[in-house]
Design a protein around this motif. Structure first.
Motif, PDB file in Angstrom:
ATOM      1  N   GLN A 277      80.422 107.088 100.007  1.00 41.28           N
ATOM      2  CA  GLN A 277      80.870 105.800  99.303  1.00 41.28           C
ATOM      3  C   GLN A 277      82.122 105.697  98.977  1.00 41.28           C
ATOM      4  OE1 GLN A 277      80.967 106.135  95.022  1.00 41.28           O
ATOM      5  NE2 GLN A 277      79.728 104.304  94.600  1.00 41.28           N
ATOM      6  N   SER A 278      83.183 106.556  98.878  1.00 41.33           N
ATOM      7  CA  SER A 278      84.258 106.246  98.635  1.00 41.33           C
ATOM      8  C   SER A 278      85.011 105.592  99.896  1.00 41.33           C
ATOM      9  CB  SER A 278      85.203 107.607  98.393  1.00 41.33           C
ATOM     10  OG  SER A 278      84.583 107.980  96.916  1.00 41.33           O
ATOM     11  N   VAL A 312      79.578  98.675 103.969  1.00 42.92           N
ATOM     12  CA  VAL A 312      80.486  98.516 102.879  1.00 42.92           C
ATOM     13  C   VAL A 312      79.794  98.788 101.661  1.00 42.92           C
ATOM     14  CG1 VAL A 312      82.348  96.892 103.917  1.00 42.92           C
ATOM     15  CG2 VAL A 312      80.140  95.930 102.909  1.00 42.92           C
ATOM     16  N   GLY A 313      79.780  97.906 100.570  1.00 45.67           N
ATOM     17  CA  GLY A 313      78.796  98.461  99.353  1.00 45.67           C
ATOM     18  C   GLY A 313      78.488  97.286  98.461  1.00 45.67           C
ATOM     19  N   ALA A 325      73.428 102.925  98.382  1.00 48.24           N
ATOM     20  CA  ALA A 325      73.899 103.283  99.600  1.00 48.24           C
ATOM     21  C   ALA A 325      73.543 102.722 100.906  1.00 48.24           C
ATOM     22  CB  ALA A 325      73.907 104.639  99.858  1.00 48.24           C
ATOM     23  N   GLY A 326      72.480 101.563 100.658  1.00 47.97           N
ATOM     24  CA  GLY A 326      71.779 101.167 101.977  1.00 47.97           C
ATOM     25  C   GLY A 326      70.542 101.703 102.376  1.00 47.97           C
ATOM     26  N   SER A 331      67.791 102.935  99.180  1.00 48.82           N
ATOM     27  CA  SER A 331      68.412 102.030  98.329  1.00 48.82           C
ATOM     28  C   SER A 331      68.179 100.583  99.289  1.00 48.82           C
ATOM     29  CB  SER A 331      69.967 102.154  98.327  1.00 48.82           C
ATOM     30  OG  SER A 331      69.984 103.236  97.520  1.00 48.82           O
ATOM     31  N   ILE A 332      66.906  99.809  98.956  1.00 48.78           N
ATOM     32  CA  ILE A 332      66.532  99.087 100.014  1.00 48.78           C
ATOM     33  C   ILE A 332      67.131  97.549 100.004  1.00 48.78           C
ATOM     34  CG2 ILE A 332      64.372  97.802 100.760  1.00 48.78           C
ATOM     35  CD1 ILE A 332      64.266 100.974 101.165  1.00 48.78           C
ATOM     36  N   LEU A 333      67.591  97.239 101.096  1.00 51.41           N
ATOM     37  CA  LEU A 333      68.308  95.623 101.365  1.00 51.41           C
ATOM     38  C   LEU A 333      69.291  95.224 100.182  1.00 51.41           C
ATOM     39  CD1 LEU A 333      64.734  94.141 102.535  1.00 51.41           C
ATOM     40  CD2 LEU A 333      66.320  95.353 103.850  1.00 51.41           C
ATOM     41  N   ARG A 334      70.109  96.180 100.144  1.00 47.97           N
ATOM     42  CA  ARG A 334      71.145  95.747  99.572  1.00 47.97           C
ATOM     43  C   ARG A 334      72.370  95.104 100.313  1.00 47.97           C
ATOM     44  NH1 ARG A 334      69.593  95.577  94.096  1.00 47.97           N
ATOM     45  NH2 ARG A 334      68.611  97.373  93.660  1.00 47.97           N
TER      46      ARG A 334
END
Length: 628
Positions: A277-278, A312-313, A325-326, A331-334
């Motif tokens: 993540q960082s 990215v994020g 996180a994706g 972590s769905i469809l961010r």
């Protein structure tokens, strides 16, 4: 001890002051805990990329205020060599101390963090950790405070039913519903991400207390649930990027206050380090133009972006969810795995070469399997290689996984296979020093090493030639990445109006080709992978399995040792050569490991000082897997 150490307003309007909370002398270094206060002008061009900044409350001077927690380790006795190693913390906590120094944290409180073998300080780095994520609690590590804006809009929170053995009847929401009784809120369900969702009747579910959860008395089936509703009050998440930018600029250009310098010219360079993540937040920092400070000066001189993959994020838009996180970890469809993926696209916002940092990217095998890593150096259709920028290098640490498992290897009830324990520490340490030499001395680093389409080392999943191993079935599904439309306003304003996003065509994601042992081709091979005792993989399979969601095991890899003898491999249906067919004995094995280590030292992927530790670990691996 609580006092204001520094007032920097005269020299820098962005970093207002550093408020020291504690200082402790540890002999060869000093540990400083502090709070860094910022104030930025929304009218400045350098700040306009922060979504919703213009709507944020301002102080009497028209500035928007925010602050970050800081933990800093400073070498004493004149040993600092001029570079700050600055890590944006991952969900509040550090990762570099464990990755590079073998530190083991007793808990997440910063005052409990240890430096392991103190590798970074022994090299003369000043080591700093800065909070930037607004939704981290103090018990989780370093925090970040940012104002919220009084807006209301559509929000979506997702939940995957069937991901655990227990049937859930409720899940928490990333943002509480503005009106818990809202009748137009929706809960939808689908068994595949790319299929139309069906509506769960409104009278079958309800918001929990305060509108902060969704409750379904009948329980959630295996599949994806989306709660789509109105929420209010959005934190200005993008100020976390501004905090990283402005603190890096202060380290080099701020006035001498005694906190970081023994003399004003001591700190000349800043290296940003991020893992997972960082690392993704560092990709976004560059993409959104935050490597130039408010006066146009270079913020970070070098960036070590480790295991970010192509993402990215959810870091700089309205109703951001920075902890997500994706697709690879449910972590769905961010707005995480979204273009630009290529190096050239990330660097396009740099106004000129003077604010382009020198960049090291590193991938584990998991970045190809779960984080769409191939999109960073191939065309979107996966048919051709794409080059990196002149100031960027990519190193694939083949056979490693995103989350390193314990050694000796063990099983977990959460996964079908033993967890991959290949340790990238020694190579990462060498690369940190290579990047520092590139930044401070101009010494050219090793050439990039990663699998390419041209060399047939990077292929579609269906083209991987994996050996027959009865106890290690090769997966036929992997996480996918689609083009996503979050609404017409998203690209220009950072405001999502389409939830869930409309899916476009999937990108063609490629993975490393396997050799005859099942290990990855291409890249930098750790000694334990170059002289293997088994197959080291970037994927595992969750328990229970979720093949319809094209989900494997998130960020965990797997390991399967070779059979000990030819007779054993024949009996178990294993095409891989046995250990006895590869090595005459323990001494022969260790000699092969030593040869691999010497080759890595020659090419600057391993420090000579770490070879002994590599050999000791290899001996322990032989004893644990083969026996004395």
């Amino acid at each position: 001890m609580l006092f204001v150490l520094l007032g920097a307003a005269a020299a820098s309007a962005d970093l207002v002051r550093v408020e020291v909370l504690s200082r402790k002398d540890f002999g060869t270094y000093e540990r400083v805990s502090a709070r860094v206060h910022f104030a930025v002008d929304p009218a400045l061009g350098a700040n306009r990329a922060v979504v919703d900044l213009a709507l944020a409350p301002r102080n009497a001077d028209g500035m928007v205020e925010f602050w970050s927690d800081l933990l800093l380790f400073r070498p004493t006795g004149g040993r600092a060599h001029g570079t700050v190693f600055l890590e944006p913390v991952n969900r509040g906590r550090e990762q570099s101390l464990g990755l590079l120094s073998g530190a083991e944290q007793g808990d997440l409180l910063p005052e409990s963090w240890t430096l392991g073998d103190r590798f970074l300080l022994e090299q003369g780095f000043t080591v700093a950790f800065l909070g930037w994520q607004f939704d981290v609690r103090p018990s989780q590590g370093l925090t970040f405070h940012t104002p919220s804006v009084a807006v209301e809009g559509v929000v979506r929170s997702s939940f995957v039913g069937g991901a655990t053995s227990q049937r859930a009847t409720a899940f928490g929401l990333s943002y509480c519903a503005a009106h818990p009784t809202q009748v137009d809120a929706q809960l939808t369900f689908r068994t595949r991400i790319d299929q139309p969702a069906r509506l769960v009747p409104r009278d079958a579910w309800q918001f929990g207390p305060g509108g902060c959860s969704v409750q379904l008395a009948a329980g959630f089936d295996k599949g994806v649930y989306d709660a789509i509703y109105q929420s209010s009050g959005s934190p200005v998440a993008g100020l976390g990027l501004a905090a990283l930018r402005d603190f890096a600029a202060y380290l080099k250009h701020g006035p001498d206050g005694g906190l970081l310098r023994e003399h004003p010219a001591e700190l000349r360079y800043v290296m940003g380090f991020g893992y997972s993540q960082s690392a993704r937040v560092l990709r976004e920092l560059v993409r959104d133009g935050f490597n130039a400070d408010e006066t146009g000066r270079l913020a970070f001189d070098g960036l070590f972006i480790a295991s970010a993959g192509a993402g990215v994020g959810s870091f700089n838009h309205r109703f951001a969810v920075p902890g997500d996180a994706g697709n690879s970890v449910l972590s769905i469809l961010r707005p995480v795995d979204i273009p630009p993926f290529l190096d050239a696209g990330l660097l396009a916002s740099s106004r000129d070469d003077r604010v382009t940092p020198k960049i090291f990217y590193t991938f584990s095998a998991t970045e190809y399997w779960a984080r769409a890593g191939s999109l960073t150096h191939s065309s979107n259709d996966g048919t051709a290689d794409a080059s990196l920028g002149e100031l960027s290098r990519l190193y694939f640490l083949s056979g490693t996984s995103h989350s390193t498992g314990p050694f000796p290897p063990g099983r977990s009830a959460l996964y079908q296979h033993a967890i991959n324990f290949a340790d990238p520490r020694w190579v990462l340490r060498a690369l940190v020093m290579d990047l520092d030499a590139w930044v401070t001395l101009g010494t050219e680093p090793p050439l990039s090493r990663y699998p390419t389409i041209a060399k047939k080392e990077l292929v579609p999943l269906t083209s991987v030639r994996f050996p027959q191993v009865a106890a290690l079935a090769f997966p036929r599904e992997m996480p996918r990445v689609w083009g996503m439309d979050f609404g017409a306003a998203f690209a220009t304003t950072g405001v999502i109006t389409q939830q869930p996003p409309v899916l476009g065509r999937p990108y063609r994601v490629l993975v490393p080709q396997a050799d005859e042992d099942g290990n990855d081709r291409g890249g930098v091979r750790l000694p334990e992978v170059a002289a293997p005792l088994g197959t080291y993989l970037g994927w595992n399979i969750s328990v229970p399995a979720l093949p319809d969601l094209q989900y494997l095991a998130g960020l965990v890899g797997s390991f399967r040792s070779f059979a000990r003898t030819e007779q054993e491999r024949d009996r178990t249906g294993d095409e891989r050569l046995s250990i006895a067919e590869r090595y005459a004995d323990r001494r022969d094995y260790l000699a092969r490991v030593a040869k691999s280590a010497d080759d890595l030292v020659k090419h600057r992927f391993l420090r000579g000082a770490d070879v002994r530790a590599v050999l000791e670990r290899a001996a322990a691996m032989w004893d644990a897997i083969v026996g004395r």
